[in-house]
Design a protein around this motif. Structure first.
Motif, mmCIF file in Angstrom:
data_model
loop_
_atom_site.group_PDB
_atom_site.id
_atom_site.type_symbol
_atom_site.label_atom_id
_atom_site.label_comp_id
_atom_site.label_asym_id
_atom_site.label_seq_id
_atom_site.Cartn_x
_atom_site.Cartn_y
_atom_site.Cartn_z
ATOM 1 N N CYS A 154 -17.406 11.736 10.132
ATOM 2 C CA CYS A 154 -18.824 11.370 9.788
ATOM 3 C C CYS A 154 -18.854 10.055 9.224
ATOM 4 O O CYS A 154 -19.954 9.084 9.491
ATOM 5 N N ASN A 155 -17.891 9.724 8.375
ATOM 6 C CA ASN A 155 -18.190 8.600 7.495
ATOM 7 C C ASN A 155 -17.832 7.245 8.217
ATOM 8 O O ASN A 155 -18.648 6.047 7.958
ATOM 9 N N LEU A 156 -16.896 7.343 9.065
ATOM 10 C CA LEU A 156 -16.634 6.237 10.215
ATOM 11 C C LEU A 156 -17.832 6.046 11.042
ATOM 12 O O LEU A 156 -18.262 4.916 11.335
ATOM 13 N N ALA A 157 -18.484 7.127 11.538
ATOM 14 C CA ALA A 157 -19.605 7.067 12.252
ATOM 15 C C ALA A 157 -20.596 6.360 11.692
ATOM 16 O O ALA A 157 -21.598 5.426 12.208
ATOM 17 N N HIS A 158 -20.931 6.614 10.343
ATOM 18 C CA HIS A 158 -22.076 6.016 9.547
ATOM 19 C C HIS A 158 -21.637 4.464 9.403
ATOM 20 O O HIS A 158 -22.637 3.638 9.449
ATOM 21 N N GLU A 159 -20.592 4.119 9.191
ATOM 22 C CA GLU A 159 -20.110 2.709 9.047
ATOM 23 C C GLU A 159 -20.523 2.030 10.387
ATOM 24 O O GLU A 159 -21.104 0.867 10.355
#
Length: 584
Positions: A154-159
Motif C-alpha cells: 500500500c505504501n509503495l503504491a502511494h509513493e
C-alpha cells in the motif's frame, strides 16, 4: 493479529490490559497498550493513539523491556508525522536505527523502516522513502507473513502514485487488495481502495473509479469510526465530480467537513479545499471557488506532497480560466508546470542518493579497516569494530535496495510503462548475437502510430499522452513474456521477438493492429476510434549483419508503410503489397 484481524486484536488487547492491571504486571500492560495504541492510530486519531503508546513506553521502561520500549517509540514517531511533525520523529528513528536492527525481529524492523520511509515521504524525499520501503519489504518477506507486507504494498503504491507512476502503483494496489480478501482489516482495505481511486481518477477511468468509490462508501458506513478519512472523502468527491455526480460529491464533502478538526493533517485539509472549489466551479460559482482556493495559501510545504500541490494549482488555473482571468490562470499553470517537472524528475534524484550512500559505504569500509588494525590493542577497539560492521551491513542493504529500484526506473519509459531506448540499446546486441550463434530468427519491428500529431492538435497533448499510455498497455498485455517492447521515441515503438521470423511477427502484429483499431478513447473533447499504426519488420536471418543494419532495415520498412498509405505492415526483402495489411 493487528493486520489480519484488527477487531479480534482489539478484543484480545482489552482483555490482556484488564488482566495486567489486575495483576499489576507492567510488562503485560505495556504490550496490551501497544496493541491498543496501534488500533487507535488506524481507527481513531493519532492524538488518542499517542496516549496509549506513551503509557506503553512508561510500562516498558519500568519493566526493563528495551525491545518493547523501542516499538512504542516507533509507534509514537508514526503518530507525530501523521500530525505534521516530521523532523523530530525522523531524527529519533535514525538515532535508534542501529540499536533497533539488533534488538527487533525481522517484521518489527520492517515496521521501523516503514516509519522512516513515511517521514521521508512527508518531506517530499521520494528517493529516500523508496530506499527504506524496499528494505522494509525485504525484511518483512524474510519472516512469517502476518499481513504487514500488505501495508508495504500500500505504501509503495502511494509513493509511486505521488510521482505519477500509476500503472506500477496499480500493480502493488491490486496485489494488496487480493491479499486483503484473506484478512479482516477494513482499514487497510479502505486505504488500498483509496489509492486505486486516485490512480483511476488521474488516468480518467471514471467508471472504474466510481465502482471503488461505491465500495469505499459502503465500507465507511459499515465500519463507522472516525479520524483519517478527510483525504479519502475529498478524493472520492473529486472522482464523483469528474463522473458528473455533483450531488454525490456534495454529500461526500459534507461528510469530510464533519470529520475535519484542528489535528487534521495539512495534506487532507488542502485535498478538501480542492474538492470544495471543484464543486463550486461545476456549479458555476467561479468567484467563490477562487476565494476558497486563495484562502488556502500559502500552502504548507512540510507534510504536503508534490501531487496535492500540483492538483491545487491545476484546479485554480482552471477556475481562473473559467472567469476569463487569463493572467492569473497562466501564472498558476506555470507554477503547476514547475511542480509537475519536479515530480517527473524526482526519480532521477534517487541516483544522487545512491551515489551518496555509496560514498558513505566506502567511508564506513575505511573506518572498519582502521579499527581492524587496532582490534588486538584493546577490547574497546573490538567493540567499535563491531559497531562499524553493523552500520556497514545496514548501508549495504540500503544501497542494494535503492540500486535495485533505480535500475528498474532507469530502464522504463515513465509514460507508457514500456522499456526505454536506452534499455533497447543494452539488450539488442546480446540478443542478436545469441540468435546468430544458434541460427534462430530474431524479428525486430518498428511501429509508428499514424496521424499522431493530429491527435495532439485536435484533442490536446494530455489526450495524446493517454493514447500513448493506452498503446503501451496494449503491447504489455498482448505480447509474449519473451518479447521486449520499447518506446523508441515520440510515437515510435520497437518490439524484439526472439525465435520469431518476420512472417510470424507480421501475423502477431496484424492481430495487434486489429485490436488497436477497435480501441476507443473518450478524450473529453471528443472520441478517438479506428486509430492505426504502420509497421516495418526485419529479422536476423533475412537481414544479416549488425544491430544497426537490422534496425535500419525495419525503420526503412516502417517509412515505406507510411508512404504506401499507413495502417499496413511491410517486411524487409518482401514484395510490397499495395493493399492495407489489416482490413479496417
Amino acid at each position: 493479529m493487528q493486520y489480519r484481524d484488527s477487531a479480534g486484536s482489539l478484543a484480545l488487547a482489552e482483555r490482556a490490559l484488564a488482566g495486567a492491571l489486575a495483576g499489576r504486571d507492567a510488562e503485560a500492560e505495556g504490550w496490551a497498550r501497544l496493541a491498543l495504541g496501534h488500533y487507535r492510530m488506524r481507527y481513531a486519531t493519532p492524538s488518542e493513539a499517542l496516549v496509549e503508546l506513551e503509557a506503553a513506553e512508561r510500562c516498558f521502561v519500568q519493566s526493563g523491556d528495551r525491545r518493547g520500549e523501542i516499538i512504542a517509540l516507533v509507534g509514537q514517531a508514526r503518530c507525530h508525522w501523521r500530525l505534521g511533525r516530521v523532523r523530530e520523529p525522523l531524527s529519533q528513528m535514525m538515532a535508534l536505527r542501529n540499536e533497533a536492527m539488533q534488538l527487533l525481529n525481522r517484521e518489527e524492523r520492517s515496521m521501523m523502516l516503514n516509519v522512516i520511509a513515511g517521514c521521508y515521504s512527508s518531506r517530499g524525499d521520494s528517493p529516500e522513502a523508496f530506499a527504506y520501503l524496499y528494505q522494509a519489504l525485504r525484511e518483512s518477506r524474510g519472516g512469517r507473513s502476518h499481513g504487514f507486507d500488505v501495508v508495504l504494498y500500500c505504501n509503495l503504491a502511494h509513493e509511486l502514485l505521488q510521482l505519477g507512476d500509476y500503472y506500477e502503483a496499480l500493480n502493488y494496489i491490486n496485489e494488496g487488495i487480493e491479499r486483503c480478501t484473506r484478512m479482516a482489516n477494513d482499514h487497510l482495505l479502505a486505504v488500498l481502495l483509496l489509492n486505486r481511486v486516485l490512480c483511476l481518477t488521474d488516468l480518467d477511468l471514471r467508471a472504474e473509479a466510481m465502482t471503488d468509490v461505491s465500495r469505499l462508501s459502503a465500507l465507511f458506513e459499515r465500519t463507522g469510526g472516525r479520524g483519517g478519512r478527510v483525504e479519502a472523502l475529498a478524493a472520492m468527491a473529486l472522482t464523483a465530480l469528474r463522473a458528473d455526480r455533483a450531488d454525490e460529491a456534495n454529500r461526500l464533502i459534507a461528510l469530510a467537513d464533519g470529520e475535519r478538526g484542528p489535528t487534521t493533517p495539512a495534506e487532507d485539509r488542502v485535498a478538501l479545499v480542492v474538492a470544495r472549489a471543484e464543486l463550486l466551479r461545476v456549479r458555476g460559482d467561479q468567484a467563490a471557488a477562487v476565494a476558497v482556493l486563495d484562502a488556502a495559501e500559502p500552502l504548507p510545504i512540510e507534510g504536503l506532497t508534490l501531487r496535492i500541490r500540483c492538483l491545487f494549482f491545476q484546479t485554480r488555473a482552471a477556475v481562473h480560466e473559467g472567469r476569463g482571468d487569463a493572467e492569473r490562470a497562466l501564472a498558476d499553470l506555470r507554477r503547476w508546470q514547475s511542480l509537475h517537472q519536479d515530480r517527473a524528475l524526482m526519480a532521477s534524484k534517487g541516483r544522487y542518493q545512491a551515489a551518496s550512500l555509496q560514498t558513505e559505504l566506502l567511508r564506513l569500509q575505511q573506518q572498519r579497516d582502521e579499527i581492524e588494525a587496532q582490534r588486538r590493542a584493546s577490547e574497546r577497539a573490538k567493540a567499535e569494530l563491531e559497531a562499524i560492521n553493523g552500520q556497514l551491513s545496514q548501508k549495504v542493504r540500503e544501497v542494494e535496495a535503492l540500486q535495485a529500484a533505480l535500475r528498474d526506473q532507469a530502464a522504463r519509459d515513465f509514460l507508457t510503462g514500456l522499456f526505454n531506448r536506452r534499455h533497447l540499446s543494452e539488450v539488442l546486441t546480446p540478443m542478436l548475437a545469441l540468435a546468430q550463434r544458434h541460427r534462430d530468427p530474431l524479428a525486430l519491428a518498428v511501429i509508428d502510430l499514424d496521424h499522431f500529431k493530429e491527435v495532439n492538435d485536435r484533442f490536446g497533448h494530455s489526450a495524446g499522452d493517454r493514447v500513448l499510455a493506452g498503446f503501451g498497455q496494449l503491447l504489455r498485455t498482448r505480447l509474449r513474456r519473451s518479447d521486449i517492447a520499447c518506446r523508441y521515441g515520440g510515437e515510435e515503438f520497437c518490439v524484439l521477438m526472439p525465435r520469431t521470423s518476420a512472417a510470424a511477427a507480421q501475423a502477431k502484429l496484424e492481430q495487434l493492429l486489429r485490436a488497436w483499431r477497435a480501441t476507443r478513447f473518450d478524450l473529453g473533447t471528443g472520441v478517438l476510434v479506428g486509430a492505426s499504426f504502420s509497421v516495418g519488420i526485419a529479422d536476423s536471418l533475412t537481414t544479416p549483419g549488425s544491430t544497426e543494419v537490422l534496425l535500419n532495415a525495419a525503420d526503412d520498412c516502417a517509412l515505406r508503410a507510411k508512404r504506401l498509405g499507413r495502417g499496413r505492415i511491410v517486411l524487409h526483402g518482401a514484395q510490397l503489397d499495395e493493399r492495407p495489411a489489416v482490413t479496417p
